[in-house]
Enzyme design. Structure first.
Site, PDB file in Angstrom:
ATOM      1  N   SER A 148       0.833  -1.191   0.000  1.00  0.00           N
ATOM      2  CA  SER A 148       0.000   0.000   0.000  1.00  0.00           C
ATOM      3  C   SER A 148       0.880   1.257   0.000  1.00  0.00           C
ATOM      4  O   SER A 148       1.780   1.376  -0.834  1.00  0.00           O
ATOM      5  CB  SER A 148      -0.948  -0.043   1.208  1.00  0.00           C
ATOM      6  OG  SER A 148      -1.952   0.925   1.084  1.00  0.00           O
ATOM      7  N   ARG A 207     -11.631   6.209  10.345  1.00  0.00           N
ATOM      8  CA  ARG A 207     -11.204   4.815  10.371  1.00  0.00           C
ATOM      9  C   ARG A 207     -12.293   3.899   9.821  1.00  0.00           C
ATOM     10  O   ARG A 207     -12.012   2.931   9.118  1.00  0.00           O
ATOM     11  CB  ARG A 207     -10.850   4.414  11.801  1.00  0.00           C
ATOM     12  CG  ARG A 207     -10.331   3.011  11.945  1.00  0.00           C
ATOM     13  CD  ARG A 207      -9.072   2.787  11.147  1.00  0.00           C
ATOM     14  NE  ARG A 207      -8.454   1.507  11.449  1.00  0.00           N
ATOM     15  CZ  ARG A 207      -7.387   1.038  10.831  1.00  0.00           C
ATOM     16  NH1 ARG A 207      -6.825   1.745   9.863  1.00  0.00           N
ATOM     17  NH2 ARG A 207      -6.865  -0.117  11.159  1.00  0.00           N
ATOM     18  N   ASP A 267      -8.781  -6.364  -4.692  1.00  0.00           N
ATOM     19  CA  ASP A 267      -8.397  -5.059  -4.134  1.00  0.00           C
ATOM     20  C   ASP A 267      -8.945  -3.963  -5.048  1.00  0.00           C
ATOM     21  O   ASP A 267      -8.499  -3.821  -6.184  1.00  0.00           O
ATOM     22  CB  ASP A 267      -6.868  -4.985  -4.046  1.00  0.00           C
ATOM     23  CG  ASP A 267      -6.374  -3.687  -3.413  1.00  0.00           C
ATOM     24  OD1 ASP A 267      -7.193  -2.784  -3.156  1.00  0.00           O
ATOM     25  OD2 ASP A 267      -5.161  -3.595  -3.170  1.00  0.00           O
ATOM     26  N   HIS A 270      -8.150  -5.004  -0.244  1.00  0.00           N
ATOM     27  CA  HIS A 270      -6.833  -4.388  -0.061  1.00  0.00           C
ATOM     28  C   HIS A 270      -6.070  -4.994   1.122  1.00  0.00           C
ATOM     29  O   HIS A 270      -4.855  -5.124   1.089  1.00  0.00           O
ATOM     30  CB  HIS A 270      -7.034  -2.883   0.151  1.00  0.00           C
ATOM     31  CG  HIS A 270      -5.777  -2.095   0.203  1.00  0.00           C
ATOM     32  ND1 HIS A 270      -4.891  -2.071  -0.856  1.00  0.00           N
ATOM     33  CD2 HIS A 270      -5.236  -1.305   1.166  1.00  0.00           C
ATOM     34  CE1 HIS A 270      -3.866  -1.284  -0.533  1.00  0.00           C
ATOM     35  NE2 HIS A 270      -4.050  -0.806   0.677  1.00  0.00           N
TER      36      HIS A 270
END
Lengths: 381, 213
Positions: A157, A227, A324, A357
């Site tokens: 990432s 979040r 992803d 992901h």
């Protein structure tokens, strides 16, 4: 933490810190007169310092990539699945260094540390840091540890973006670059998600323009929302369906109160959000999303990625995951294509995984096997 | 496993195959090997012809073996085409060994091969081999041969063709055959195969390029 340490874990680890007196000028134009980097190391550096791996962390990661700090720890480091004896990043072979990035909130200089110029916590005054700034600071840490050339720089990432930037910025100082679940730059959709997350934090009444610590508070609601949003983008639709479906928390729908949790997925997101507030800083979150948004090595090369990647000398491995959608396989392929344009040594592996992901942190057999095969080659090459 | 260890395991098959293909490849050229398997051909070409090579493969185990051997490999489904990765005239040679017959659209892939490469080399099992013809004509069932060992229902080979079919397709696509050879599955050529390749050849290897441009 189990009663005994697993044999394929690095076991108990201790974080370390290095203080840097040499000023660091950042991409934003500001200079950090001095700063600290907190980091962990696993394995042993060999006599000619040729077996060092730099692990770069992602948005909410830190320097604690493997092992346990304490026998009472519930969870090991964030990349325990890949770091340890016999694992792809094999601590019997490699000396692994994982720093907390500048701007972080786990010990390295950042919004929660003291600004030496004012004697107060930085808060919102900590400058915007970029991926190239991180590379610069990581390089200095390497030199402080006696590492002139990394065997490999590795990350997933946002960490993968650092591994890519390393290969561009210091082509002679790494032999391999392992870039996992990354992208050459963020899409408008990626930036949009980051902007919503930032707005959640910035508009929280407890944010106080980033100086919430001086007000003895934290923007809990905003950080929690950020979040929760992030978590949605880390999982695939299928993974969420399998994990939660429309399963109810209390067995039946609550028609009386709108603020009640009905579905398991709501409960999960709230739990993840609340948990995060206790372990992460809101200013750091904002800075990390900015670093993501601004990452674009092709920007200074007429948006020509191939031109931007021309300096690369390291051999590169790109890995992506089929489900992803945050940084899809197509994004990794853009990088591969640009590298192929210059005849670079590059391999590409597409892992068939339903997790989204987050898959890059998971023990997926195909992932582990191919990553280990590549890393074993690095060690002998 | 190193190249040498691997070659030692099946020496007779490899040496003739590799030697044959290698003769067609100019030293120092760039090569793309579609369906590269464990990367043995690329390893051989890199060692003996100093080529700059990349492999394309779909199988996880083969990918891991390639990575272990230091072969550049891309995990791509050939049915998805190659344009995601490669620019026009990118390679001197695009090679595809024993995969043409398993592709959804061999015609499109051949065109793709000559879009990204200047010359192509393919090998495929010959459906016109006399044993196949006899099995179909007299026994009335789909051929079972050394080169075509699968059952009709689980065979990966979905577009079988004869040498004649392939040559017809080439002329239809404006492809010029530079050289070809008919072989047995051990990659040996006999007088009969050279005399009537479409009848006696079990495996065909073609080297070709675009007629124009």
């Amino acid at each position: 933490m189990p009663d005994t340490l697993p044999t394929d874990s690095v076991g108990l680890v201790t974080e370390q810190q290095h203080h840097f007196d040499e000023p660091l000028t950042l991409a934003c134009g500001r200079t950090l007169p001095e700063y600290d980097l907190t980091y962990e190391t696993y394995g042993k550096l060999n006599s000619n310092a040729s077996n060092a791996l730099l692990i770069c962390h992602a948005l909410s990661g830190d320097h604690h990539a493997a092992g346990y700090h304490d026998m009472a720890d519930k969870k090991p480091g964030w990349w325990e699945t890949s770091i340890g004896p016999g694992k792809p990043f094999d601590t019997n072979r490699f000396f692994i260094v994982c720093p907390n990035n500048l701007g972080g909130c786990k010990g390295s200089s950042g919004p929660t540390t003291i600004n030496p110029e004012t004697g107060k916590t930085y808060g919102a005054d900590f400058p915007i840091v970029t991926v190239p700034d991180w590379v610069e600071s990581q390089r200095r840490l390497g030199k402080a540890l006696g590492i002139e050339t990394w065997a490999a720089v590795v990350g997933g990432s946002l960490g993968g973006m650092q591994a890519l930037q390393w290969a561009i910025q210091y082509p002679d100082e790494l032999r391999y670059s392992v870039i996992i679940a990354a992208a050459p730059k963020l899409s408008a959709q990626n930036i949009a998600f980051n902007e919503v997350a930032r707005q959640a934090i910035l508009t929280d009444p407890d944010f106080h323009e980033g100086h919430y610590l001086a007000h003895d508070t934290v923007p809990k609601r905003g950080l929690m929302l950020a979040r929760m949003l992030g978590h949605i983008t880390y999982l695939s639709d299928d993974a969420m369906h399998v994990k939660f479906g429309r399963e109810l928390r209390e067995g039946e729908l609550n028609y009386q109160q709108v603020d009640q949790v009905n579905f398991q997925v709501e409960s999960y997101l709230r739990y993840q959000g609340k948990n995060f507030v206790h372990r992460f800083d809101a200013n750091t979150y904002v800075l990390m999303t900015k670093a993501l948004d601004f990452f674009d090595p092709a920007k200074d090369y007429d948006d020509n990625l191939a031109k931007a990647l021309a300096p690369i000398k390291a051999k590169c491995l790109l890995m992506s995951f089929t489900s992803d959608w945050r940084f899809s396989p197509a994004r990794s392929k853009e990088i591969v294509k640009a590298m192929l344009h210059h005849d670079r040594d590059v391999s590409y592996v597409e892992i068939d995984a339903p997790h989204g992901h987050d898959a890059f942190l998971m023990p997926i057999p195909q992932y582990t096997t191919t990553l280990k095969a590549y890393m074993d080659r690095i060690e002998t090459d | 496993m190193t190249y040498y260890q691997h070659a030692a395991r099946q020496p007779h098959i490899l040496r003739t195959d590799l030697a044959l293909l290698s003769e067609w490849i100019k030293p120092g050229s760039s090569v793309l090997d579609l369906g590269c398997g464990d990367g043995l051909l690329l390893a051989h070409l890199q060692r003996t012809r100093q080529v700059k090579g990349y492999g394309v493969e779909i199988d996880d185990q083969h990918i891991a073996t390639c990575l272990e051997q230091g072969i550049n490999v891309l995990q791509v489904d050939l049915n998805d085409g190659l344009s995601d990765f490669f620019e026009e005239n990118r390679f001197d040679y695009v090679i595809m060994s024993q995969a043409l017959q398993a592709i959804h659209r061999p015609d499109l892939l051949l065109e793709d091969m000559l879009h990204i490469g200047r010359e192509g080399i393919v090998s495929f099992p010959n459906f016109g081999h006399w044993i196949s013809r006899i099995q179909l004509f007299f026994a009335g069932h789909m051929p079972h041969t050394r080169a075509l060992p699968h059952n009709w229902y689980n065979s990966p080979n979905i577009h079988l063709c004869t040498l004649k079919d392939f040559e017809n397709l080439c002329s239809g696509l404006g492809i010029e055959v530079l050289q070809s050879i008919a072989l047995d599955p051990q990659h040996q050529s006999t007088a009969g195969m050279r005399w009537l390749p479409n009848l006696f050849g079990e495996v065909a290897v073609y080297h070709f390029k675009r007629k124009y441009g």
